[in-house]
Design an enzyme around this catalytic site. Structure first.
Site, mmCIF file in Angstrom:
data_model
loop_
_atom_site.group_PDB
_atom_site.id
_atom_site.type_symbol
_atom_site.label_atom_id
_atom_site.label_comp_id
_atom_site.label_asym_id
_atom_site.label_seq_id
_atom_site.Cartn_x
_atom_site.Cartn_y
_atom_site.Cartn_z
ATOM 1 N N CYS A 1 0.774 -1.557 -0.187
ATOM 2 C CA CYS A 1 -0.052 0.140 0.105
ATOM 3 C C CYS A 1 0.608 1.021 -0.419
ATOM 4 O O CYS A 1 0.951 1.956 -0.408
ATOM 5 C CB CYS A 1 -0.989 -0.417 1.765
ATOM 6 N N SER B 1 4.532 2.073 0.761
ATOM 7 C CA SER B 1 6.173 2.267 0.180
ATOM 8 C C SER B 1 6.314 2.172 -1.162
ATOM 9 O O SER B 1 6.539 2.938 -2.082
ATOM 10 C CB SER B 1 6.937 1.064 1.241
ATOM 11 N N ASP C 1 -1.492 3.309 8.209
ATOM 12 C CA ASP C 1 -1.891 2.545 7.438
ATOM 13 C C ASP C 1 -3.168 1.998 6.963
ATOM 14 O O ASP C 1 -4.347 2.665 7.197
ATOM 15 C CB ASP C 1 -1.961 1.616 8.664
HETATM 16 P P1 4NP Z 1 0.989 -1.428 3.663
HETATM 17 O O1 4NP Z 1 -0.070 -2.280 4.521
HETATM 18 O O2 4NP Z 1 1.924 -1.248 5.243
HETATM 19 O O3 4NP Z 1 1.156 -0.005 3.695
HETATM 20 O O4 4NP Z 1 1.782 -1.842 2.323
HETATM 21 C C1 4NP Z 1 -0.659 -3.611 4.645
HETATM 22 C C2 4NP Z 1 -1.418 -4.114 3.471
HETATM 23 C C3 4NP Z 1 -0.733 -5.345 3.922
HETATM 24 C C4 4NP Z 1 -1.771 -5.268 5.278
HETATM 25 C C5 4NP Z 1 -1.482 -4.811 6.751
HETATM 26 C C6 4NP Z 1 -0.493 -2.929 6.178
HETATM 27 N N1 4NP Z 1 -1.546 -7.167 5.960
HETATM 28 O O5 4NP Z 1 -1.403 -7.177 7.323
HETATM 29 O O6 4NP Z 1 -1.568 -8.024 5.520
#
Ligand code: 4NP
Length: 150
Positions: free
Chosen positions: A14, A16, A122
């Site tokens: 998401c 990065s 997030d």
């Molecule tokens: P990111 O978001 O850290 O910005 O890529 C997430 C993507 C997946 C998950 C958590 C946050 N997950 O728990 O799968």
């Protein structure tokens, strides 16, 4: 000299990937090499989340070809600056360091901008508006980074 910048979040699907795509769009690849990674390995090999791909597309940036990878200790040798999206990512990366030089490479992305926020939230479990907000925060920070690195 080329500066090597690594953008890190939890999942590398998401936030990065957006940071990688946005900073690449603002910098000359001869001067700045940009990559991204996640502290967790849940999505290794996957493309970015469709909501990140969509918001990037809206602003003319194509991140659809990126592939998720996990942050590894060898990244401390490969990269000059490692930007963490949030404090959990920051502490997880710092926990892997072995010396002062490695510690000094790790920064919070939003330390580059004057915003009361310290973390890029997030957006994974939220709606589309979260991705728009995250895009704008990352875009501001990347403008400052691009100005510094040329
Ligand atoms: P990111 O978001 O850290 O910005 O890529 C997430 C993507 C997946 C998950 C958590 C946050 N997950 O728990 O799968």
């Amino acid at each position: 000299m080329q500066t090597k910048v690594l953008m890190v979040c939890l999942g590398n699907i998401c936030r990065s990937p957006l940071a990688e795509g946005i900073l690449k769009s603002k910098t000359d690849s001869d001067k700045v090499f940009v990559d991204s990674a996640g502290t967790a390995g849940y999505h290794i090999g996957n493309n970015p989340d469709i909501r990140s791909i969509a918001v990037a597309n809206k602003y003319g940036i194509d991140i659809s070809g990126q592939r998720c990878r996990k942050f590894s200790y060898s990244d401390f040798a490969q990269f000059d600056i490692i930007y963490a999206m949030d404090l959990n990512n920051y502490h997880d990366i710092i926990a892997m360091t072995n010396d002062k030089n490695e510690i000094e490479k790790v920064k919070l992305l939003l330390a580059e901008v004057s915003t009361p926020l310290t973390e890029v939230p997030d957006p994974y479990y939220g709606g589309e508006d979260g991705f728009e907000k995250v895009y704008k925060l990352i875009d501001q920070a990347c403008s400052m980074i691009a100005k510094k690195l040329g």
